[in-house]
Design a protein around this motif. Structure first.
Motif, mmCIF file in Angstrom:
data_model
loop_
_atom_site.group_PDB
_atom_site.id
_atom_site.type_symbol
_atom_site.label_atom_id
_atom_site.label_comp_id
_atom_site.label_asym_id
_atom_site.label_seq_id
_atom_site.Cartn_x
_atom_site.Cartn_y
_atom_site.Cartn_z
ATOM 1 N N UNK A 247 -10.498 21.045 96.240
ATOM 2 C CA UNK A 247 -9.343 20.172 96.399
ATOM 3 C C UNK A 247 -9.236 19.268 95.177
ATOM 4 N N UNK A 248 -8.021 18.983 94.763
ATOM 5 C CA UNK A 248 -7.803 17.980 93.712
ATOM 6 C C UNK A 248 -7.726 16.609 94.356
ATOM 7 N N UNK A 249 -8.382 15.647 93.718
ATOM 8 C CA UNK A 249 -8.407 14.314 94.295
ATOM 9 C C UNK A 249 -8.617 13.288 93.188
ATOM 10 N N UNK A 250 -8.350 12.051 93.529
ATOM 11 C CA UNK A 250 -8.576 10.939 92.604
ATOM 12 C C UNK A 250 -9.967 10.366 92.872
ATOM 13 N N UNK A 251 -10.789 10.341 91.832
ATOM 14 C CA UNK A 251 -12.101 9.713 91.925
ATOM 15 C C UNK A 251 -12.179 8.636 90.853
ATOM 16 N N UNK A 252 -12.136 7.401 91.288
ATOM 17 C CA UNK A 252 -12.206 6.251 90.375
ATOM 18 C C UNK A 252 -11.152 6.320 89.283
ATOM 19 N N UNK A 253 -9.936 6.732 89.671
ATOM 20 C CA UNK A 253 -8.819 6.762 88.733
ATOM 21 C C UNK A 253 -8.723 8.015 87.885
ATOM 22 N N UNK A 254 -9.573 9.009 88.154
ATOM 23 C CA UNK A 254 -9.565 10.247 87.375
ATOM 24 C C UNK A 254 -9.134 11.419 88.260
ATOM 25 N N UNK A 255 -8.296 12.296 87.690
ATOM 26 C CA UNK A 255 -7.873 13.514 88.383
ATOM 27 C C UNK A 255 -9.039 14.490 88.360
ATOM 28 N N UNK A 256 -9.643 14.725 89.512
ATOM 29 C CA UNK A 256 -10.836 15.564 89.591
ATOM 30 C C UNK A 256 -10.623 16.729 90.553
ATOM 31 N N UNK A 257 -11.389 17.764 90.355
ATOM 32 C CA UNK A 257 -11.477 18.869 91.299
ATOM 33 C C UNK A 257 -12.828 18.777 91.994
ATOM 34 N N UNK A 289 -26.352 17.878 107.844
ATOM 35 C CA UNK A 289 -27.425 18.639 108.471
ATOM 36 C C UNK A 289 -27.422 20.093 108.030
ATOM 37 N N UNK A 290 -28.479 20.815 108.378
ATOM 38 C CA UNK A 290 -28.530 22.249 108.141
ATOM 39 C C UNK A 290 -27.604 22.944 109.123
ATOM 40 N N UNK A 291 -26.837 23.928 108.623
ATOM 41 C CA UNK A 291 -25.804 24.586 109.416
ATOM 42 C C UNK A 291 -26.203 26.019 109.745
ATOM 43 N N UNK A 292 -25.518 26.586 110.717
ATOM 44 C CA UNK A 292 -25.750 27.987 111.068
ATOM 45 C C UNK A 292 -25.264 28.886 109.935
ATOM 46 N N UNK A 293 -25.734 30.142 109.926
ATOM 47 C CA UNK A 293 -25.446 31.050 108.827
ATOM 48 C C UNK A 293 -23.957 31.354 108.685
ATOM 49 N N UNK A 294 -23.196 31.296 109.780
ATOM 50 C CA UNK A 294 -21.775 31.632 109.711
ATOM 51 C C UNK A 294 -20.884 30.415 109.477
ATOM 52 N N UNK A 295 -21.481 29.254 109.244
ATOM 53 C CA UNK A 295 -20.684 28.035 109.043
ATOM 54 C C UNK A 295 -19.923 28.093 107.721
ATOM 55 N N UNK A 296 -18.696 27.602 107.744
ATOM 56 C CA UNK A 296 -17.886 27.504 106.540
ATOM 57 C C UNK A 296 -17.471 26.054 106.351
ATOM 58 N N UNK A 297 -17.020 25.737 105.139
ATOM 59 C CA UNK A 297 -16.614 24.373 104.825
ATOM 60 C C UNK A 297 -15.198 24.383 104.267
ATOM 61 N N UNK A 298 -14.429 23.351 104.569
ATOM 62 C CA UNK A 298 -13.067 23.228 104.068
ATOM 63 C C UNK A 298 -12.812 21.784 103.667
ATOM 64 N N UNK A 299 -11.969 21.604 102.653
ATOM 65 C CA UNK A 299 -11.671 20.284 102.104
ATOM 66 C C UNK A 299 -10.177 20.006 102.156
ATOM 67 N N UNK A 300 -9.830 18.724 102.318
ATOM 68 C CA UNK A 300 -8.451 18.278 102.160
ATOM 69 C C UNK A 300 -8.490 16.799 101.800
ATOM 70 N N UNK A 301 -7.331 16.193 101.698
ATOM 71 C CA UNK A 301 -7.228 14.738 101.538
ATOM 72 C C UNK A 301 -6.352 14.198 102.651
ATOM 73 N N UNK A 302 -6.646 12.982 103.106
ATOM 74 C CA UNK A 302 -5.789 12.373 104.118
ATOM 75 C C UNK A 302 -4.585 11.737 103.455
ATOM 76 N N UNK A 303 -3.736 11.084 104.244
ATOM 77 C CA UNK A 303 -2.493 10.569 103.660
ATOM 78 C C UNK A 303 -2.712 9.339 102.804
ATOM 79 N N UNK A 304 -3.957 8.871 102.696
ATOM 80 C CA UNK A 304 -4.310 7.812 101.750
ATOM 81 C C UNK A 304 -4.985 8.371 100.504
ATOM 82 N N UNK A 305 -5.054 9.703 100.401
ATOM 83 C CA UNK A 305 -5.675 10.332 99.255
ATOM 84 C C UNK A 305 -7.186 10.417 99.340
ATOM 85 N N UNK A 306 -7.754 10.087 100.478
ATOM 86 C CA UNK A 306 -9.199 10.098 100.644
ATOM 87 C C UNK A 306 -9.679 11.502 100.987
#
Length: 338
Positions: A247-257, A289-306
Motif C-alpha cells: 500500500x502507498x502511504x504517508x510516513x512522516x511526510x514522505x510518500x512510501x510503499x 503472533x505466529x500464524x497458521x500456515x494458510x494465513x494471509x495478510x492485507x493492507x489498506x489505509x483508513x480515511x485518515x490515511x493511517x
C-alpha cells in the motif's frame, strides 16, 4: 484469494472478505474504528468453489468474482457487487464461462476502471487469458481473449492513477504485461520481462500518475519490483514463501510503499521504502503472533490515511487487526482479534 481483501468502503468503514468452505463471508466495522459485525454470507446461498477475485473502484464499490459448481463437473463464473460495507452485497449473478461452458480454470483477477466498470481476467487451461468487462450502463461485453500464451495460474490486476486497467501474469520464463491504451479499450500486450518467478507471488500496485509496479519473488528468493519500461530492482530478500501485500502511504511526510508478508517464522513482516525508489533499500520488521500456515495478510489505509493491516486464516477463521500508531515512524498498535 486474488486481490485486496481488506478494503475501505465509500463511507470510510473497513471491511474484510474471507473464504469459508463453499461461501464468502464479509465482516465490517459498525463505526469507524469501532467494533465489527459478525461474519455474514456474501451474495446469497449460492455454493462456490473456494476461490475469489476482488477489485475496488474509486467509488469505493467492491466487485467480487468466483467460480460456482454446475452439473456434469462444469463450472461458471459469478459476480457480486458490494456498495456499502454495512449493507448486504448483491446476489451472485452468473456471468458465464470464457469458452461458453466447461470446467473451472484458474483464479479470476478483478480490476475496476475510472468509470466503475469491472474487468474480470481468467487464465485458461490452454495458457491464454480471457477478459470479461462490464458495460458503462450495465451488462457485460462479450468474452475476449487477450494476446499471449503459456500463462500460468497467477494473475495480478491493477488500476493505474489514470483509471486505466493493467494486468500482469507469469509465464515459464518471465512476466507478461497488458495495459489499456485508452479508457474502455481492450488491454494490449506490452513488453515482457525475462525472469524466473516463484509461482503465486505477483502483486500489482499503482505507484505514480503513469506507472504501476508489480512485486514478485524470483527463484533466488529476492523480492523484486518491476515497472514496465524500466529494469527490475531487488527490494529486499523475501520474508516468506507467499505474495506480499502493498500500500502507498504517508510516513512522516514522505510518500512510501509499505510491504507486508507472512514470514518464514509465521509472523507478519513489514518493510517500507520511498515509493519507486527501490535503491533506497528496505528491511523487514516482524510483528504480531505466529500464524497458521494458510494465513494471509492485507493492507489498506483508513480515511485518515493511517495504515491498517489484517491477517486472515481460512482454516481457523481467525481475523487479526492492527493499525499504525499516531507517532513518528512505523510503530503499530497491539494486534487484536475481531
Amino acid at each position: 484469494m486474488n486481490g485486496d481483501w481488506l478494503i475501505r468502503g465509500r463511507d470510510g468503514r473497513l471491511s474484510v472478505y474471507q473464504l469459508s468452505g463453499d461461501a464468502v463471508l464479509c465482516r465490517s466495522e459498525r463505526g469507524r474504528g469501532g467494533a465489527w459485525t459478525a461474519p455474514r454470507t456474501v451474495g446469497g446461498e449460492q455454493k462456490l468453489h473456494p476461490v475469489l477475485g476482488i477489485g475496488q473502484g474509486i467509488d469505493g464499490y467492491a466487485h467480487l468474482v468466483s467460480w460456482r459448481p454446475m452439473t456434469n463437473g462444469e463450472s461458471g463464473l459469478v459476480h457480486s457487487a458490494h456498495f456499502r460495507p454495512h449493507l448486504g452485497a448483491l446476489d451472485w449473478n452468473p456471468v458465464g464461462h470464457p469458452r461458453g461452458q466447461g470446467r473451472r480454470t484458474g483464479a479470476p483477477a478483478v480490476a475496476v476502471d475510472a468509470q466503475g466498470r469491472a474487468h474480470v481476467f481468467v487464465p485458461g487451461e490452454d495458457g491464454t487469458v480471457s477478459l470479461l468487462a462490464q458495460k458503462e450502463k450495465g451488462g457485460w461485453e462479450p468474452w475476449r481473449e487477450l494476446k499471449g500464451s503459456s500463462v500460468q495460474d497467477c494473475l495480478a490486476a491493477a488500476t493505474g492513477e489514470s483509471g486505466r486497467v493493467e494486468l500482469y501474469a507469469t509465464v515459464p520464463d518471465g512476466i507478461l504485461h497488458w495495459r489499456q491504451q485508452e479508457p474502455g479499450a481492450q488491454p494490449v500486450l506490452q513488453e515482457a520481462l525475462q525472469t524466473q518467478v516463484r509461482p503465486g507471488t505477483l502483486y500489482a500496485l499503482a505507484t505514480s500518475a503513469d506507472s504501476t509496479t508489480v512485486f514478485y519473488t524470483d527463484v533466488s528468493g529476492d523480492l523484486c519490483a518491476w515497472r514496465p519500461g524500466d529494469e527490475p530492482a531487488v527490494v529486499v530478500a523475501s520474508a516468506g514463501p507467499g505474495p506480499v501485500s502493498a500500500v502507498r502511504c504517508d510516513i512522516d511526510g514522505h510518500d512510501c510503499t509499505l510491504l507486508a508478508q507472512r514470514s518464514a517464522s509465521g509472523r507478519v513482516a513489514f518493510a517500507a521504502y520511498p515509493t519507486e525508489l527501490e535503491s533506497a533499500g528496505a528491511w523487514w520488521t516482524e510483528s504480531g503472533p505466529q500464524l497458521s500456515l494458510d494465513a494471509t495478510v492485507s493492507l489498506t489505509t483508513d480515511d485518515n490515511g493511517r495504515v491498517v493491516a489484517a491477517t486472515s486464516s481460512p482454516s481457523t477463521g481467525q481475523l487479526l487487526l492492527t493499525a499504525r500508531k499516531d507517532e513518528p515512524g512505523l510503530a503499530l498498535e497491539a494486534w487484536r482479534q475481531v
